[in-house]
Write an enzyme that holds these catalytic residues in place. Sequence first.
Site, mmCIF file in Angstrom:
data_model
loop_
_atom_site.group_PDB
_atom_site.id
_atom_site.type_symbol
_atom_site.label_atom_id
_atom_site.label_comp_id
_atom_site.label_asym_id
_atom_site.label_seq_id
_atom_site.Cartn_x
_atom_site.Cartn_y
_atom_site.Cartn_z
ATOM 1 C CG ASP A 46 -2.073 0.633 1.374
ATOM 2 O OD1 ASP A 46 -2.321 2.162 1.336
ATOM 3 O OD2 ASP A 46 -3.195 0.200 0.946
ATOM 4 C CG ASP A 47 0.593 6.314 0.922
ATOM 5 O OD1 ASP A 47 1.112 6.042 0.681
ATOM 6 O OD2 ASP A 47 -0.342 6.895 1.318
ATOM 7 C CG ASP B 237 -10.123 3.860 4.826
ATOM 8 O OD1 ASP B 237 -9.772 3.005 4.187
ATOM 9 O OD2 ASP B 237 -9.441 5.865 4.691
ATOM 10 C CB CYS C 295 -9.760 2.637 -2.848
ATOM 11 S SG CYS C 295 -9.457 3.304 -1.516
ATOM 12 C CG ASP D 102 -6.879 5.466 -1.929
ATOM 13 O OD1 ASP D 102 -8.057 6.450 -2.079
ATOM 14 O OD2 ASP D 102 -5.946 4.681 -1.217
ATOM 15 C CG MET D 103 -9.838 10.190 -6.151
ATOM 16 S SD MET D 103 -10.082 11.374 -4.889
ATOM 17 C CE MET D 103 -10.158 12.606 -6.863
HETATM 18 C C1 GLA Z 1 -6.708 6.090 1.740
HETATM 19 C C2 GLA Z 1 -7.320 4.272 2.004
HETATM 20 C C3 GLA Z 1 -6.426 3.296 2.800
HETATM 21 C C4 GLA Z 1 -5.007 3.369 2.484
HETATM 22 C C5 GLA Z 1 -4.794 4.896 2.238
HETATM 23 C C6 GLA Z 1 -3.308 4.794 1.945
HETATM 24 O O1 GLA Z 1 -7.441 5.774 2.767
HETATM 25 O O2 GLA Z 1 -8.331 4.281 1.700
HETATM 26 O O3 GLA Z 1 -6.903 2.036 2.440
HETATM 27 O O4 GLA Z 1 -4.642 2.600 0.910
HETATM 28 O O5 GLA Z 1 -5.437 6.017 1.594
HETATM 29 O O6 GLA Z 1 -2.749 6.121 2.323
#
Ligand code: GLA
Length: 714
Positions: A349-350, A531, A509, A461-462
């Site tokens: 992920d991020d 989330d 997402c 994501d956004m």
């Molecule tokens: C959003 C997504 C999360 C995660 C974060 C990462 O909030 O919904 O699942 O990926 O960004 O910054």
Amino acid sequence: MIAYDPTNHTCALHTAHTTYQLAADADGRLLHLYYGPRAGAFRTVPPPHNDPGCWPDLLPQEWPAPGLGDNHTPFFALDWADGSRAADLRFAGAEVCSGTEPLPGLPSFHTGGETLRVTLQDPRGLTVTLLYAVFEDCDLITRAAVVQNTGTTPLTLQGVPSGVVDFGRKDLDLITFDGAWAGERTPFRAPVRPGVQSVGSVGGIPTHAHNPAVVLCAPDATETSGECWGAALVYSGNFRIQTERTTAGIRLSAGIEPYGFAWTLAPGECFVTPELALVYSSRGLGGMSRCFHNAVRGHLLRARWQDLTAARPVLLNSWEACYFDFNEEKLLTLARAAKTAGADLFVLDDGWFRGRNSDTTSLGDWAADTAKLPDGVAGLCSKIRALGLEFGIWVEPEAVSPDSDLFRAHPDWALQIPGRDTLEIRHQYTLDFSRADVREGIWQQLTELLDSCPISYLKWDMNRSLANVWSAALPADRQGEVYHRYVLGLYELQQRLVDRYPDLLLENCAGGGARFDLGMLYYSSQIWCSDNTDALDRLMIQYGTSFFYPPCVMGAHYSTVPNHTTGRTASVEARMAAALSGTFGFELDLTRYTPAQLAELRPFVDFYRAHGALLRTGSLYRLCPPDGSGAAWAIAAPDGSEAVVFASDRALDGRCLVLPFAVPGKMYRAHIRATGQELQNHRWDGEELAVHGLPLPDLRADLPGYLCYLQQED
Ligand code: GLA
């Protein structure tokens, strides 16, 4: 089946259980006659009124036009070159075509179906072509419209509905799906009140606040009986869904939100609306939802993932395990643990790209941070694959951090209004996706990433709504196109992505579930629901989501306790019940688990694999709503031969769950796994289950969970 009679201009759209009728009256007005249970006979067209001036206000209309006697609040609004705003659209012909018509640049229901095209004309120079597609098998009717300037001077559209449905009654309830971050899509039901009420968005995406889908239903409609009409936009931007109750009844209008929208058509040019999906069911809210689920699975998802027999990978997502704090060794340790727990796919992920150690920087610079990943993404990917796992990665392509190389190189790429401070939300700006050159720049970075190694999953994501909406690429008098062009740009890029990487599993997402709609589902066959992974809150979020969207598209992960969002604890089974009924994954730090604890997770993964096809293709029954008195739901084979039943909450202790899909006269064998108990091979007659219900064990836990597999005996 569509029946069009050119002699009296009547059209009937038939699905397996429903009929929708329209007809042109003697004056050429296109009237809505009926939408309800399948019917052979036509409702009569009202005779012309002796005072034609007041007549349009009372008529049920298929495409109401403003300014000439219909005094409802207009959704369709336009400015002619002379400044006048009225439109007079009259029937000019209809035809039935096989198949569905793609809507250029827009997602839509497809594969199969039949289309009715009805043409309305205003002699001043306006043609509206109404498109109705019929998908008989799932009782789905879709609507869209193509508005063309057939005059000699420009005209500007100020609002264009995707569809309008007039109900000749005033006693309907409206259900909307509302919420906030970490609490999306909670159903809210109330009688439609006089005047206008609406849900919508001006944030450029649907946002967490309202989902672009509503239900109108009879006041006595329940989960299992009563009349319901569901309406959902296949659109991912600003929207408005509005009811207006007048003496004539209730008018439902849905389409792009008129605020911030103005679209100028030069002579000859067309505007195509997003699609509106409609389902009528006389079998209650559950019946309506099952139609939408079949429609999404059968006619909306992309070919590769429409094949519901193809298993979805069990994934581990690194977010709640690491946030921004990781290096390659930590990720590999996590991946090994995920493999032991039974995962197929590791999702980074991020936090993996240049300088991204918090949410304040680096969005837009989609190249690996070699301080964390010394061999880059490709190096990590090959090490993950060597463990026997597929590899997936997170990106947020529409975003740019002010502190990023991309923004330093192209400050004009961000949406911003000259002379105003640009609003940061989560320390980031939004790229102007209405611009082809901006999209191309991001596309180059995305393809470089995706071509660098075998990436089988992408989380797109956004994380913010749009603000400062103004585009450097458009003149002042066309700034009203930016919001919609942004969405078209997003769709174009996702279409390019799935065309170039047909096997890529794309998961959309938006800060959780701020863009959970039928439009995004056309490109990505799963969307992250929220989330909030708390088992109790997920009951409501997934319950609300299920009114329109099938379980197999809801991203749902098993996470740790105390939950990172709510601080609450819940039993393993309760957390598993929520996660296993969506697209299952793990989202927790499994490196803290002992081998024995990891092994305890295996049976749940095995359960998901064993019943995956049923979970993806089965019919959802919402058995008890999550209203505090216990939540229960089941996913059953259409013939009732097998089912998975999930339940959660202490209030269900010792209660019986009536299973409407159980077939009387057939014996069922059940395996129930509940918090602290496992019950094997219990046998019940289908009639007992359908009438008295499945008895649940008495459990003593904070938030217990029940997972039950039932199968008919031969
Ligand atoms: C959003 C997504 C999360 C995660 C974060 C990462 O909030 O919904 O699942 O990926 O960004 O910054």
